[in-house]
Design an enzyme around this catalytic site. Sequence first.
Site, PDB file in Angstrom:
ATOM      1  N   ASN A  66      52.619  46.628  21.950  1.00 27.73           N
ATOM      2  CA  ASN A  66      53.674  47.088  22.850  1.00 27.73           C
ATOM      3  C   ASN A  66      53.686  46.138  24.050  1.00 27.73           C
ATOM      4  O   ASN A  66      52.794  46.198  24.897  1.00 27.73           O
ATOM      5  CB  ASN A  66      53.351  48.532  23.290  1.00 27.73           C
ATOM      6  CG  ASN A  66      54.296  49.036  24.363  1.00 27.73           C
ATOM      7  OD1 ASN A  66      55.321  48.417  24.648  1.00 27.73           O
ATOM      8  ND2 ASN A  66      53.949  50.175  24.957  1.00 27.73           N
TER       9      ASN A  66
ATOM     10  N   LYS B  46      55.669  46.086  26.451  1.00 28.64           N
ATOM     11  CA  LYS B  46      56.169  46.775  27.652  1.00 28.64           C
ATOM     12  C   LYS B  46      57.199  45.910  28.382  1.00 28.64           C
ATOM     13  O   LYS B  46      57.888  45.117  27.753  1.00 28.64           O
ATOM     14  CB  LYS B  46      55.005  47.165  28.563  1.00 28.64           C
ATOM     15  CG  LYS B  46      53.911  47.932  27.820  1.00 28.64           C
ATOM     16  CD  LYS B  46      53.000  48.670  28.757  1.00 28.64           C
ATOM     17  CE  LYS B  46      51.858  49.272  27.979  1.00 28.64           C
ATOM     18  NZ  LYS B  46      51.052  50.180  28.749  1.00 28.64           N
TER      19      LYS B  46
ATOM     20  N   HIS C 269      56.362  57.266  24.290  1.00 28.09           N
ATOM     21  CA  HIS C 269      55.240  56.650  25.008  1.00 28.09           C
ATOM     22  C   HIS C 269      54.987  57.417  26.303  1.00 28.09           C
ATOM     23  O   HIS C 269      55.927  57.904  26.937  1.00 28.09           O
ATOM     24  CB  HIS C 269      55.562  55.176  25.300  1.00 28.09           C
ATOM     25  CG  HIS C 269      54.367  54.410  25.778  1.00 28.09           C
ATOM     26  ND1 HIS C 269      53.930  54.469  27.074  1.00 28.09           N
ATOM     27  CD2 HIS C 269      53.499  53.610  25.119  1.00 28.09           C
ATOM     28  CE1 HIS C 269      52.845  53.720  27.195  1.00 28.09           C
ATOM     29  NE2 HIS C 269      52.554  53.190  26.019  1.00 28.09           N
TER      30      HIS C 269
ATOM     31  N   GLU D 283      54.478  56.509  29.175  1.00 30.46           N
ATOM     32  CA  GLU D 283      55.234  56.007  30.337  1.00 30.46           C
ATOM     33  C   GLU D 283      56.659  56.557  30.327  1.00 30.46           C
ATOM     34  O   GLU D 283      57.242  56.794  31.383  1.00 30.46           O
ATOM     35  CB  GLU D 283      55.197  54.470  30.355  1.00 30.46           C
ATOM     36  CG  GLU D 283      53.797  53.983  30.738  1.00 30.46           C
ATOM     37  CD  GLU D 283      53.404  52.641  30.148  1.00 30.46           C
ATOM     38  OE1 GLU D 283      54.280  51.881  29.708  1.00 30.46           O
ATOM     39  OE2 GLU D 283      52.185  52.353  30.130  1.00 30.46           O
TER      40      GLU D 283
ATOM     41  N   GLU E 208      47.395  58.455  22.122  1.00 35.89           N
ATOM     42  CA  GLU E 208      47.121  57.587  23.261  1.00 35.89           C
ATOM     43  C   GLU E 208      46.731  58.441  24.460  1.00 35.89           C
ATOM     44  O   GLU E 208      47.614  58.923  25.196  1.00 35.89           O
ATOM     45  CB  GLU E 208      48.358  56.771  23.615  1.00 35.89           C
ATOM     46  CG  GLU E 208      48.855  55.881  22.500  1.00 35.89           C
ATOM     47  CD  GLU E 208      49.630  54.698  23.069  1.00 35.89           C
ATOM     48  OE1 GLU E 208      49.143  53.569  22.940  1.00 35.89           O
ATOM     49  OE2 GLU E 208      50.687  54.920  23.663  1.00 35.89           O
TER      50      GLU E 208
ATOM     51  N   GLY F  74      46.018  51.182  29.801  1.00 33.88           N
ATOM     52  CA  GLY F  74      46.093  50.190  30.872  1.00 33.88           C
ATOM     53  C   GLY F  74      44.995  50.312  31.904  1.00 33.88           C
ATOM     54  O   GLY F  74      45.071  49.691  32.967  1.00 33.88           O
TER      55      GLY F  74
ATOM     56  N   SER G  46      43.649  50.789  25.852  1.00 33.11           N
ATOM     57  CA  SER G  46      42.689  49.714  26.147  1.00 33.11           C
ATOM     58  C   SER G  46      41.955  49.207  24.901  1.00 33.11           C
ATOM     59  O   SER G  46      40.759  48.936  24.946  1.00 33.11           O
ATOM     60  CB  SER G  46      41.703  50.162  27.238  1.00 33.11           C
ATOM     61  OG  SER G  46      42.403  50.482  28.432  1.00 33.11           O
TER      62      SER G  46
HETATM   63  C1  PEP Z   1      50.079  51.200  25.361  1.00 21.21           C
HETATM   64  O1  PEP Z   1      50.897  50.735  26.113  1.00 21.21           O
HETATM   65  O2  PEP Z   1      50.481  51.899  24.429  1.00 21.21           O
HETATM   66  C2  PEP Z   1      48.665  50.907  25.566  1.00 21.21           C
HETATM   67  C3  PEP Z   1      47.798  51.502  24.781  1.00 21.21           C
HETATM   68  O3  PEP Z   1      48.333  50.038  26.564  1.00 21.21           O
HETATM   69  P1  PEP Z   1      46.889  49.346  26.799  1.00 21.21           P
HETATM   70  O4  PEP Z   1      46.441  48.790  25.480  1.00 21.21           O
HETATM   71  O5  PEP Z   1      47.145  48.268  27.810  1.00 21.21           O
HETATM   72  O6  PEP Z   1      45.967  50.395  27.306  1.00 21.21           O
END
Ligand code: PEP
Length: 252
Positions: free
Chosen positions: A9, A11, A95, A97, A168, A174, A214
């Site tokens: 992703n 973003k 997601h 976000e 997630e 992040g 992460s």
């Molecule tokens: C994500 O955006 O779905 C995500 C898991 O980000 P990150 O790997 O940076 O934690």
Amino acid sequence: MRKPLVAGNWKMNLLVADAVKLANALKPLVQDVTGVEIVVCPTFAALHAVGKALEGSNIAMGAQNCYPKESGAFTGELSPQMLLDVGCSWTIIGHSERRQYFHESDAFLNEKLKFALASGLKVMFCIGETLEERKSGKMNDVLTRQVTDGLAGLSEEADFDRVAVAYEPVWAIGTGVTATPEQAEEAHRFVRGLLEDQFGGNVSEKVRIQYGGSVKPDNAAELMAKPNVDGSLVGGASLKADGFAGIVKASA
Ligand code: PEP
């Protein structure tokens, strides 16, 4: 056996030229990988160019979001039909976000999910609890609500060939804090149980549950070793071709 699904992703990162450069850098690094489904999700602005760059490769493309209408007066939105037109076969929906910053409800995400599937896209449907929800013992309630309401109305066999669930935990996205493989496995097992209750054993056995939060090349293998972890959704580490390729290879 569920084929691992590893998606990047990107973003709201990378101008078009940089997105194409990343796609081109990634292609040779994963071209010999078999047994893993690989997807990258650029910004809307870069989809067309990245789609062209990925033609003929073993990397599929997804969008990060979509709107549940085919066309019309919905300023600023993109339909699944438009995403298919520029080369997407996947989209992310729900997601954290989108849930957090854009206040997308379970009901709205369910509408998007059903419309995206009916339009021919495959969907990575994201769920996950916040740190506060986990600490206050509400994790299972949150996951139950997100799965029950988010996936409501899907039809058993037809839809679930084209849906993956991405667990997630919001506290791991992040932040550099990854769920331990045990924490991930516990949540994935719980989600698979919810799928079984709601849709039966055939569905729960075949749906891929990705972990996101992460994921890095050096922790991907131990997460993937868990029986209910069927791939990953990767944010930050997917912005570097070698890092993302490392995660893909660790998932093979
Ligand atoms: C994500 O955006 O779905 C995500 C898991 O980000 P990150 O790997 O940076 O934690």
